[in-house]
Scaffold this active site. Sequence first.
Site: not given
Lengths: 255, 307
Positions: B243, B73, B130
């Site tokens: 990734g 977060g 995000c």
Amino acid sequence: MIAPHMYKMAFLSKGIALNANPGQFVHIKVPGDNSLLLRRPISIHDVHPQTGMVEIVYQVVGKGTRILSGMNAGQFIDVLGPLGNGFTISREIKSALVVGGGCGIAPLKLLMRRLKDMGVVVKALLGFRSREAVYGLEEFEMLSDRVLVTTDDGSLGRRGLVTQVLGEELQQLPDMMFACGPTPMLRIVQQLAREYSVPCQMSLEERMGCGIGGCLVCSCAVRTPDGGFEYKRVCKDGPVFWSQEVMLDEAPNER
Amino acid sequence: MKPRMSVKICGVSFKNPVIAASGTFGFGREYAEYVDLNMLGGIAVKGLTLLPRKGNPPPRIAETSSGILNSVGLQNPGVDYFIEHELPKLLKYDTRIIVNINGNTIDEYCRIAEKLRDVPIHFLELNISCPNVKQGGVAFGTHPDVVYDITRSVKAHAKQPVLVKLTPNVTDIKEIAIAAEKAGGDGISLINTVLGMAIDAKKRRPVLANIVGGLSGPAIKPIALRMVWEVAQVVSIPIIGMGGITTGEDVVEFLLAGATAVGVGTANLISPTACIDIVNQLEEYMVQNGIEDVNELIGGLEIKSFC
């Protein structure tokens, strides 16, 4: 296996054995299964600097620790460590009360050894589930002046939780308390430390990522001077924190 | 002969194509004990916001098969603190610095870009992907019109080239990438994490306190490769592919798919030396395969027809 689900492993690492402080941990890569990406943080149980031997004690809780428990002598293991901020042992401490519960007892052995080396009077309160779960008692007894064992079912020592006898033990105030164990135990230790005004250091556990302070996933809420809180890194700022700064209650909701 | 490893992105040269991905490498300093940061192509620092941000409650990580879910977060000390306290330490190293920026509103992104105008960093990475924040974040990255608006606005305030970091949580990555390019984006980094979830069957509870989180690691590599390849077909700005990269060969695959450089993320959590190990493996691959210049690999995918 030293108790049901509890395993002890020793490996050679001169660097870790020489540099480890009590309360620090090692970060272990599970061998042989690439689908388990993360290392497992496991506290350092004891070290033998002369031989380079490092001991860990851990509970098998999942696939990773099960694989570790199946390793054989002579195999290699990928270990990062010693990591984290361990217990602070200053010269001013003359008497210490060490409180441990369940798996949280593991890191207390090296702590007790260092305290003893410094001539500190050490009293240990160790809580286990039952007689079967008890391990290393002789060693703990050797490294302290008095060990008091509790078991949940009363099959060894006092019946109940360590926290139930902690109040009695605090009638004689130690210079410092050290604690490691499940969160409910730590909550009561924290409360009693505040009531009796005993400084207390506690070692926390949290799911970890990198182990070196980079990824910010193993956070714990710590009080800030302005009355608020911030998230600290258990792996780098901890795992040992001062009990009065840690917020063990349900995580605060403010983002 | 030592193969040539350097690549250029928007005129900025990187000594090799390996960049530590944002959020997995702190501000570099945490890793400096373990690796020589000078050996890295670049470092994308932990995502910054205008004001300090506490982040989400723990647990913030869950391990899944060949992957991890995180829900940090965007915990960070804010852009001002970064400029004053973290950047000076980072500037001692000879590597390219990419600053990942985040906001709740387009205006916040622009104000961060303003604050970084006269700071000696090489790139801004516009994080519109995000998945772990309630406002902003991925909400900006899932609609081409919004991607266009935010990229254009930030470009108007930014001095450094802007890389737009895209989320894979969209129906058509190509139209998002095209919007970023049209708006003046200088490059594209992709992919951010894939939105996912882990459940503890015994406790009947989600593992993450945030319930959902971003999946990363080798589990998402095929998705990332596909998206890099798709985007490379439709834009002409450079791509930083990421990734699930854990080896030098993974880097080769991303370059072949059309990336000019790559980001290494989750691998840093497994080993602090991951980026350097990957650079060395890439060099070894090139030597073994007689490739003199890493640029030969970029977009070099050979597609045979099967009929």
